[in-house]
Design a protein around this motif. Structure first.
Motif, PDB file in Angstrom:
ATOM      1  N   LYS A  64      48.173 142.697 164.665  1.00 29.58           N
ATOM      2  CA  LYS A  64      47.801 143.550 165.896  1.00 29.58           C
ATOM      3  C   LYS A  64      46.472 144.140 166.190  1.00 29.58           C
ATOM      4  CE  LYS A  64      52.591 145.260 166.227  1.00 29.58           C
ATOM      5  NZ  LYS A  64      53.759 146.488 165.838  1.00 29.58           N
ATOM      6  N   ARG A  65      45.791 144.647 164.760  1.00 29.68           N
ATOM      7  CA  ARG A  65      44.474 145.008 164.618  1.00 29.68           C
ATOM      8  C   ARG A  65      43.550 143.937 165.234  1.00 29.68           C
ATOM      9  NH1 ARG A  65      46.456 147.294 160.036  1.00 29.68           N
ATOM     10  NH2 ARG A  65      45.610 145.910 158.758  1.00 29.68           N
ATOM     11  N   ALA A  66      43.795 142.593 164.755  1.00 28.78           N
ATOM     12  CA  ALA A  66      43.144 141.592 165.238  1.00 28.78           C
ATOM     13  C   ALA A  66      43.037 141.373 166.681  1.00 28.78           C
ATOM     14  CB  ALA A  66      43.535 140.530 164.436  1.00 28.78           C
ATOM     15  N   ALA A  67      44.384 141.452 167.260  1.00 31.67           N
ATOM     16  CA  ALA A  67      44.454 140.947 168.480  1.00 31.67           C
ATOM     17  C   ALA A  67      43.765 142.231 169.540  1.00 31.67           C
ATOM     18  CB  ALA A  67      46.053 141.035 168.933  1.00 31.67           C
ATOM     19  N   ALA A  68      43.834 143.302 169.078  1.00 33.33           N
ATOM     20  CA  ALA A  68      43.119 144.640 169.614  1.00 33.33           C
ATOM     21  C   ALA A  68      41.851 144.261 169.837  1.00 33.33           C
ATOM     22  CB  ALA A  68      43.525 145.903 168.933  1.00 33.33           C
ATOM     23  N   GLY A  71      41.136 143.072 173.311  1.00 38.19           N
ATOM     24  CA  GLY A  71      41.405 143.948 174.259  1.00 38.19           C
ATOM     25  C   GLY A  71      42.758 145.111 173.849  1.00 38.19           C
ATOM     26  N   PRO A  72      42.650 146.162 174.641  1.00 32.88           N
ATOM     27  CA  PRO A  72      43.744 147.108 174.256  1.00 32.88           C
ATOM     28  C   PRO A  72      45.021 146.693 174.229  1.00 32.88           C
ATOM     29  CG  PRO A  72      42.593 147.728 176.259  1.00 32.88           C
ATOM     30  CD  PRO A  72      41.858 146.608 175.715  1.00 32.88           C
ATOM     31  N   ASP A  73      45.564 145.722 175.312  1.00 30.43           N
ATOM     32  CA  ASP A  73      46.834 145.274 175.316  1.00 30.43           C
ATOM     33  C   ASP A  73      46.921 143.707 175.111  1.00 30.43           C
ATOM     34  OD1 ASP A  73      47.878 147.850 176.316  1.00 30.43           O
ATOM     35  OD2 ASP A  73      46.960 147.514 178.391  1.00 30.43           O
ATOM     36  N   ALA A  74      46.031 143.219 174.247  1.00 24.91           N
ATOM     37  CA  ALA A  74      45.957 141.856 173.989  1.00 24.91           C
ATOM     38  C   ALA A  74      47.044 141.528 172.856  1.00 24.91           C
ATOM     39  CB  ALA A  74      44.641 141.439 173.340  1.00 24.91           C
ATOM     40  N   THR A  75      47.641 140.257 173.071  1.00 30.34           N
ATOM     41  CA  THR A  75      48.682 139.854 172.054  1.00 30.34           C
ATOM     42  C   THR A  75      47.900 138.551 171.424  1.00 30.34           C
ATOM     43  OG1 THR A  75      49.065 137.879 173.644  1.00 30.34           O
ATOM     44  CG2 THR A  75      50.593 139.923 173.848  1.00 30.34           C
ATOM     45  N   VAL A  76      48.524 138.202 170.328  1.00 28.87           N
ATOM     46  CA  VAL A  76      48.043 137.166 169.555  1.00 28.87           C
ATOM     47  C   VAL A  76      47.585 136.004 170.332  1.00 28.87           C
ATOM     48  CG1 VAL A  76      48.488 135.704 167.435  1.00 28.87           C
ATOM     49  CG2 VAL A  76      49.002 138.202 167.310  1.00 28.87           C
ATOM     50  N   LEU A  79      44.505 136.612 172.082  1.00 28.91           N
ATOM     51  CA  LEU A  79      43.270 136.557 171.183  1.00 28.91           C
ATOM     52  C   LEU A  79      42.916 134.988 170.846  1.00 28.91           C
ATOM     53  CD1 LEU A  79      41.294 137.570 169.045  1.00 28.91           C
ATOM     54  CD2 LEU A  79      43.240 137.639 167.370  1.00 28.91           C
ATOM     55  N   ALA A  80      44.236 134.408 170.730  1.00 31.13           N
ATOM     56  CA  ALA A  80      43.741 132.882 170.514  1.00 31.13           C
ATOM     57  C   ALA A  80      43.149 132.124 171.842  1.00 31.13           C
ATOM     58  CB  ALA A  80      45.209 132.149 170.175  1.00 31.13           C
ATOM     59  N   ALA A  81      43.466 132.594 173.028  1.00 25.08           N
ATOM     60  CA  ALA A  81      42.876 131.843 173.837  1.00 25.08           C
ATOM     61  C   ALA A  81      41.627 132.461 174.043  1.00 25.08           C
ATOM     62  CB  ALA A  81      43.705 132.040 175.255  1.00 25.08           C
TER      63      ALA A  81
END
Length: 116
Positions: A64-68, A71-76, A79-81
């Protein structure tokens, strides 16, 4: 391995550790050939599941920290995209966060050398 008493309320991970210990120290030594190999595979799987139970929430939080960082509502998946699109090239904070998730995953999936 810590021994439990009758008054302890063991976690699922602790119960799996006991099962793994019994399998590896009391049952498997009496086996040979394929049954011994299968017992080792089962013991390894039990160890992985026990470590996932122990560290699963920390792993989820790390992702979750990495995905954040995407962006604030980003998912994994977001993030990968973003990484594939080059949006985070040279991002030291994201690099550190991804290293942390990889180290946690390695600690879960790679059995400890001395057995646990």
């Amino acid at each position: 391995m810590e021994r439990l008493t009758m008054r302890d309320e063991p976690s699922g991970a602790a119960l799996l550790d006991v099962a793994r210990h019994v399998l590896t120290k009391e049952i498997a030594p009496g086996l040979t050939g394929r049954p011994r190999y299968l017992a080792a595979m089962v013991a390894n799987a039990i160890g992985i599941v026990a470590r996932e139970i122990e560290h699963g929430s920390a792993m989820g939080d790390a992702w979750k920290r990495a995905a954040a960082l995407a962006g604030p509502d980003a998912t994994v998946a977001d993030l990968a995209a973003a990484i594939r699109a080059g949006a985070h090239d040279g991002d030291a904070d994201l690099h550190a966060a991804l290293i942390a998730t990889a180290e946690m995953a390695a600690a879960i999936w790679k059995p400890p050398p001395s057995g646990r």
